[in-house]
Write a protein that holds these residues in place. Structure first.
Motif, PDB file in Angstrom:
ATOM      1  N   LEU A  32      -6.450  -5.061  10.588  1.00 51.68           N
ATOM      2  CA  LEU A  32      -5.777  -4.327   8.512  1.00 51.68           C
ATOM      3  C   LEU A  32      -6.698  -2.962   7.597  1.00 51.68           C
ATOM      4  N   GLY A  33      -7.975  -3.300   8.431  1.00 56.79           N
ATOM      5  CA  GLY A  33      -8.485  -2.819   8.125  1.00 56.79           C
ATOM      6  C   GLY A  33      -8.684  -1.300   8.762  1.00 56.79           C
ATOM      7  N   TYR A  34      -8.310  -0.771  10.323  1.00 53.94           N
ATOM      8  CA  TYR A  34      -7.783   0.106  11.020  1.00 53.94           C
ATOM      9  C   TYR A  34      -6.550   0.428  10.522  1.00 53.94           C
ATOM     10  N   ILE A  35      -5.560  -0.411   9.686  1.00 49.86           N
ATOM     11  CA  ILE A  35      -4.623   0.246   8.848  1.00 49.86           C
ATOM     12  C   ILE A  35      -4.621   0.848   7.915  1.00 49.86           C
ATOM     13  N   ASN A  36      -5.493   0.260   7.321  1.00 53.39           N
ATOM     14  CA  ASN A  36      -5.698   1.046   5.465  1.00 53.39           C
ATOM     15  C   ASN A  36      -6.318   2.407   5.447  1.00 53.39           C
ATOM     16  N   PHE A  37      -7.752   2.068   6.436  1.00 48.24           N
ATOM     17  CA  PHE A  37      -8.240   3.232   6.592  1.00 48.24           C
ATOM     18  C   PHE A  37      -7.438   4.863   7.281  1.00 48.24           C
TER      19      PHE A  37
END
Length: 85
Positions: A76-81
């Motif tokens: 989820l952090g990678y997608i948001n980044f």
């Protein structure tokens, strides 16, 4: 349901619950009849160790769950980044 039906139903329940002798269930009667002629053998409190299956350690299960949660957080952090603002 009318108020009178409710009162009669409540009376019937109180009358049934206050009975001195309660008839056993059909299953209890069936088991009593079966055990009268063929009583069950003794059952140990704990199962024999040879019949127990090998279980995973609780630490392994905990590590798997925490690993899955960490992977979802990273994903989820990678997608948001990568998402443009």
């Amino acid at each position: 349901m009318s108020e009178r039906d409710e009162q009669e139903r409540e009376f019937d329940l109180r009358w049934a619950e206050s009975a001195e002798h309660k008839e056993p269930s059909a299953r209890a009667r069936m088991l009593a009849a079966r055990w009268k002629h063929n009583p069950p053998g003794p059952v140990p409190f704990r199962a024999d160790p040879e019949h127990l299956t090998r279980r995973r350690s609780s630490w392994v299960s905990t590590a798997v769950v925490l690993g899955c949660v960490a992977a979802v957080i990273v994903l989820l952090g990678y997608i948001n980044f990568r998402a443009p603002y």
